[in-house]
Design a protein around this motif. Structure first.
Motif, PDB file in Angstrom:
ATOM      1  N   ILE A 124       0.717  -1.142  -0.085  1.00 14.81           N
ATOM      2  CA  ILE A 124      -0.058  -0.001   0.011  1.00 14.81           C
ATOM      3  C   ILE A 124       0.978   1.269   0.243  1.00 14.81           C
ATOM      4  O   ILE A 124       1.918   1.185   0.620  1.00 14.81           O
ATOM      5  N   ARG A 125       0.559   2.171  -0.659  1.00 11.90           N
ATOM      6  CA  ARG A 125       1.235   3.476  -0.800  1.00 11.90           C
ATOM      7  C   ARG A 125       1.380   4.316   0.349  1.00 11.90           C
ATOM      8  O   ARG A 125       2.618   4.451   0.738  1.00 11.90           O
ATOM      9  N   ASP A 126       0.453   4.555   1.025  1.00 10.44           N
ATOM     10  CA  ASP A 126       0.387   5.414   2.195  1.00 10.44           C
ATOM     11  C   ASP A 126       1.022   4.735   3.417  1.00 10.44           C
ATOM     12  O   ASP A 126       0.535   3.276   3.757  1.00 10.44           O
ATOM     13  N   MET A 127       1.677   5.198   4.453  1.00  6.92           N
ATOM     14  CA  MET A 127       2.327   4.436   5.665  1.00  6.92           C
ATOM     15  C   MET A 127       2.178   5.344   6.735  1.00  6.92           C
ATOM     16  O   MET A 127       1.787   6.538   6.582  1.00  6.92           O
ATOM     17  N   VAL A 128       2.539   4.880   7.930  1.00 10.50           N
ATOM     18  CA  VAL A 128       2.578   5.610   8.987  1.00 10.50           C
ATOM     19  C   VAL A 128       3.831   5.542   9.758  1.00 10.50           C
ATOM     20  O   VAL A 128       4.241   4.337   9.837  1.00 10.50           O
ATOM     21  N   ALA A 168      -3.458   9.730   9.895  1.00  9.60           N
ATOM     22  CA  ALA A 168      -2.797   8.923   9.347  1.00  9.60           C
ATOM     23  C   ALA A 168      -3.026   7.443   8.918  1.00  9.60           C
ATOM     24  O   ALA A 168      -3.197   6.743   7.907  1.00  9.60           O
ATOM     25  N   ALA A 169      -3.667   6.973  10.298  1.00  9.56           N
ATOM     26  CA  ALA A 169      -3.925   5.495  10.376  1.00  9.56           C
ATOM     27  C   ALA A 169      -5.038   5.236   9.528  1.00  9.56           C
ATOM     28  O   ALA A 169      -5.299   4.021   8.980  1.00  9.56           O
ATOM     29  N   GLN A 226      -7.079   2.630   2.663  1.00  9.95           N
ATOM     30  CA  GLN A 226      -6.551   1.972   1.344  1.00  9.95           C
ATOM     31  C   GLN A 226      -6.458   0.526   1.616  1.00  9.95           C
ATOM     32  O   GLN A 226      -6.683  -0.180   0.472  1.00  9.95           O
ATOM     33  N   LEU A 227      -6.071   0.146   2.705  1.00 13.39           N
ATOM     34  CA  LEU A 227      -5.822  -1.323   2.852  1.00 13.39           C
ATOM     35  C   LEU A 227      -7.123  -1.919   2.558  1.00 13.39           C
ATOM     36  O   LEU A 227      -7.170  -3.115   2.015  1.00 13.39           O
ATOM     37  N   TRP A 271      -8.001  -2.578  -1.077  1.00 15.11           N
ATOM     38  CA  TRP A 271      -7.336  -3.484  -1.684  1.00 15.11           C
ATOM     39  C   TRP A 271      -7.418  -5.022  -1.333  1.00 15.11           C
ATOM     40  O   TRP A 271      -7.794  -5.877  -2.003  1.00 15.11           O
ATOM     41  N   ALA A 272      -7.817  -5.046   0.207  1.00 11.49           N
ATOM     42  CA  ALA A 272      -7.820  -6.340   0.576  1.00 11.49           C
ATOM     43  C   ALA A 272      -9.358  -6.856  -0.056  1.00 11.49           C
ATOM     44  O   ALA A 272      -9.372  -8.177  -0.295  1.00 11.49           O
ATOM     45  N   ALA A 273     -10.190  -6.040   0.055  1.00 13.27           N
ATOM     46  CA  ALA A 273     -11.715  -6.553  -0.599  1.00 13.27           C
ATOM     47  C   ALA A 273     -11.586  -6.725  -2.004  1.00 13.27           C
ATOM     48  O   ALA A 273     -12.137  -7.721  -2.521  1.00 13.27           O
TER      49      ALA A 273
END
Length: 200
Positions: free
Chosen positions: A146-150, A174-175, A181-182, A185-187
């Motif tokens: 995933i692009r975004d992170m914490v 941010a979380a 996003q997660l 993608w997961a779905a």
């Protein structure tokens, strides 16, 4: 997101070092994930799941769960059951811990066609270099990162005595972005795997 089936999220605590900070960050993040709609959460702490030093000879032995020791078979089942992963990792010497690399290498098909997100911590860089290395490793096992992170730079200054982030609004936001996003993608990948089995 409206779904009839809850997505399974595995949160991996990557550090096994004595005095590690990872569990503090993982507890905070897991609370955020529980507030997010649609995830059933399994926390896998690598300090509580010691791995054998020697890997099997080939990938076919990793794929064959029945050839693993019983404790390893159960761990593989938990990884395989997950629809998505969040890796909580420090940065050690410009990269990620050896314990995390061993854990990734002990599994193969369990990672395939699933999304992986990152929560990192460290000194000035906040663990970003560890994550950049991990993106390459997960690409090799056919996972999608995933692009975004914490990230938490100078993490020892970022939490209070009760383990709560000092910049609560900022990091909670941010979380949420990461989890949004997660979840997408997961779905998407869960449904794709259900329609057509992934072939590496």
């Amino acid at each position: 997101m409206t779904r009839t089936q809850t997505l399974k999220l595995a949160v991996l605590i990557g550090s096994v070092r004595e005095g590690r900070f990872g569990p503090v960050i993982a507890r905070w993040f897991t609370e955020q994930a529980r507030l997010h709609d649609g995830f059933d959460i399994d926390v896998i702490d690598l300090a509580e799941t010691p791995l054998p030093a020697a890997l099997p000879a080939g990938l076919e032995d990793l794929v064959a769960t029945e050839t693993r020791p019983p404790a390893m078979a159960e761990l593989a089942r938990r990884v395989g059951a997950a629809d998505a992963f969040v890796v909580v990792t420090p940065e050690y010497n410009h990269s990620f811990p050896a314990s995390l690399k061993s854990f990734i290498d002990w599994h193969y098909t369990e990672w395939q066609a699933k999304p992986v997100a990152f929560v990192s911590y460290g000194g000035f860089g906040g663990g970003v270099r560890a994550v950049e290395h991990l993106r390459q490793v997960f690409a090799e096992v056919h996972a999608t990162t995933i692009r975004d992170m914490v990230t938490f730079d100078n993490h020892w200054q970022r939490f209070d005595a009760d383990g709560r982030p000092l910049d609560l609004d900022g990091v909670n936001g941010a979380a949420k972005t990461l989890l949004d996003q997660l979840a997408w993608w997961a779905a998407a990948l869960h449904d794709a795997r259900a329609r057509v089995p992934y072939v590496s």
